[in-house]
Scaffold this active site. Structure first.
Site, PDB file in Angstrom:
ATOM      1  N   GLY A 130     -13.190   1.323   8.537  1.00 17.04           N
ATOM      2  CA  GLY A 130     -12.091   1.420   8.754  1.00 17.04           C
ATOM      3  C   GLY A 130     -11.473   2.756   8.114  1.00 17.04           C
ATOM      4  N   ARG A 142     -14.616   6.306   3.477  1.00 20.66           N
ATOM      5  CA  ARG A 142     -15.872   5.461   3.344  1.00 20.66           C
ATOM      6  C   ARG A 142     -16.879   5.867   4.269  1.00 20.66           C
ATOM      7  NH1 ARG A 142     -14.602  -0.602   2.316  1.00 20.66           N
ATOM      8  NH2 ARG A 142     -13.968  -0.156  -0.189  1.00 20.66           N
ATOM      9  N   ARG A 174      -6.802  14.262  13.024  1.00 20.01           N
ATOM     10  CA  ARG A 174      -6.000  13.296  12.232  1.00 20.01           C
ATOM     11  C   ARG A 174      -6.625  13.011  10.959  1.00 20.01           C
ATOM     12  NH1 ARG A 174      -1.866  10.466  15.360  1.00 20.01           N
ATOM     13  NH2 ARG A 174      -1.783  11.747  17.449  1.00 20.01           N
ATOM     14  N   ARG A 200     -18.894  -2.276  13.292  1.00 17.70           N
ATOM     15  CA  ARG A 200     -17.980  -2.190  12.069  1.00 17.70           C
ATOM     16  C   ARG A 200     -18.572  -2.767  10.810  1.00 17.70           C
ATOM     17  NH1 ARG A 200     -13.346  -2.653   9.615  1.00 17.70           N
ATOM     18  NH2 ARG A 200     -12.598  -4.587   8.907  1.00 17.70           N
ATOM     19  N   SER A 253     -14.070  -4.691   5.081  1.00 17.16           N
ATOM     20  CA  SER A 253     -13.718  -5.713   4.220  1.00 17.16           C
ATOM     21  C   SER A 253     -12.896  -6.742   4.866  1.00 17.16           C
ATOM     22  CB  SER A 253     -13.036  -4.844   3.117  1.00 17.16           C
ATOM     23  OG  SER A 253     -11.899  -4.662   3.589  1.00 17.16           O
ATOM     24  N   ASP A 276     -11.382  -9.999  -0.978  1.00 17.12           N
ATOM     25  CA  ASP A 276     -10.423 -10.822  -1.424  1.00 17.12           C
ATOM     26  C   ASP A 276     -10.368 -12.234  -1.004  1.00 17.12           C
ATOM     27  OD1 ASP A 276      -8.941  -8.907   0.323  1.00 17.12           O
ATOM     28  OD2 ASP A 276      -8.101 -10.769   0.624  1.00 17.12           O
ATOM     29  N   ARG A 324     -16.993  -2.346  -5.686  1.00 19.41           N
ATOM     30  CA  ARG A 324     -16.558  -1.981  -4.139  1.00 19.41           C
ATOM     31  C   ARG A 324     -17.818  -1.036  -3.556  1.00 19.41           C
ATOM     32  NH1 ARG A 324     -11.357  -3.646  -2.208  1.00 19.41           N
ATOM     33  NH2 ARG A 324     -10.437  -4.748  -3.901  1.00 19.41           N
TER      34      ARG A 324
HETATM   35  N1  HPA Z   1      -6.150  -9.638   5.546  1.00 19.95           N
HETATM   36  C1  HPA Z   1      -6.404  -8.857   6.609  1.00 19.95           C
HETATM   37  N2  HPA Z   1      -7.411  -7.904   6.551  1.00 19.95           N
HETATM   38  C2  HPA Z   1      -8.015  -8.126   5.491  1.00 19.95           C
HETATM   39  C3  HPA Z   1      -7.906  -8.827   4.202  1.00 19.95           C
HETATM   40  C4  HPA Z   1      -6.905  -9.687   4.554  1.00 19.95           C
HETATM   41  O1  HPA Z   1      -6.501 -10.589   3.571  1.00 19.95           O
HETATM   42  N3  HPA Z   1      -8.640  -8.480   3.318  1.00 19.95           N
HETATM   43  C5  HPA Z   1      -9.544  -7.770   3.819  1.00 19.95           C
HETATM   44  N4  HPA Z   1      -9.210  -7.026   5.243  1.00 19.95           N
END
Ligand code: HPA
Length: 234
Positions: free
Chosen positions: A20, A24, A43, A87, A90, A204, A217
């Site tokens: 994304g 990175r 962009r 892809r 995270s 997370d 990370r």
């Molecule tokens: N929500 C949506 N997208 C994400 C999250 C999340 O908690 N963590 C990493 N990408």
């Protein structure tokens, strides 16, 4: 050149890794590819092409969310002839059994909606990964002794969610994790006969509220890049 990608014809590889975050993409290209050259700056959505073990590879940022990813996936496949799109990103864990730093490999991606929703009308299309890529990614991840989960994920439209009931439904239905891009990637790839996969690191946890410390990370992201590259080439 396309509207959103400034690369010349031939500058994009048939195999494209898609984080994304455009920075990175830069880091992964500098770290894992030989002779990486920047092929897109439009962009600020950086893209690089180089080689890995003799194979030509592009690493192109997609931005966050399915509308942004959809633009890049469409142009990469339709205009530049990309055939394999992986892809790397995270996700937030939705099961107690999934831990921070674990890798999630998405077999399917549920969603409320994707940018393709309007095309399908009443059809509930089931976006799913390419099986060959999935099988090789799982083998590569297991060989690294990374704790790996394979199953369904949820591609959400909003990061700042106001529907705890929906997340609870996803958890009850075994969904491993939430992110915001894979369902549209799988759908666009299916539409044009390309192969797609999402390899994700848990950053997370929606149930325990833990998050990946920033110093970890880079290492976790690097493992994902290696898994994606190993999956892409037999
Ligand atoms: N929500 C949506 N997208 C994400 C999250 C999340 O908690 N963590 C990493 N990408």
């Amino acid at each position: 050149m396309t509207i959103h990608i400034g690369a010349q014809p031939g500058e994009i590889a048939e195999t494209v890794l898609i984080p994304g975050d455009p920075l990175r993409a830069k880091w992964a290209a500098e770290t894992f590819l030989q002779n990486a050259e920047c092929v897109n700056e439009t962009r600020g959505m950086l893209g690089f092409t180089g080689s890995w073990k003799g194979h030509k590879v592009t690493i192109q940022g997609s931005g966050m969310g399915m509308p942004s990813l959809s633009i890049y996936a469409n142009e990469l496949i339709r205009d530049y002839g990309a055939k394999t799109l992986i892809r790397i990103g995270s996700c937030g864990a939705m099961q107690e059994s999934v831990g921070i730093r674990d890798v999630v490999i998405a077999m399917t991606a549920s969603s409320l909606s994707t940018p393709s929703r309007g095309f399908f009308k009443e059809l509930q299309f089931a976006p799913c990964a390419d099986y060959g890529l999935l099988e090789r990614a799982v083998a590569a991840a297991r060989a690294k002794a990374v704790t790996t989960h394979v199953g369904g994920i949820y591609s959400a439209d909003v990061f700042y969610d106001e529907r705890p009931d929906l997340n609870e439904q996803m958890t009850r239905h075994g969904i491993l994790a939430v992110e915001m891009e894979a369902a549209e990637l799988y759908t666009v790839a299916a539409r044009f006969g390309a192969r797609a996969l999402a390899v994700l690191t848990v950053s997370d946890h929606l149930l325990t509220h833990e998050s990946l410390p920033s110093e970890d990370r880079e290492r976790s992201f690097g493992e994902m890049v290696e898994i994606a590259l190993e999956a892409a080439f037999d």
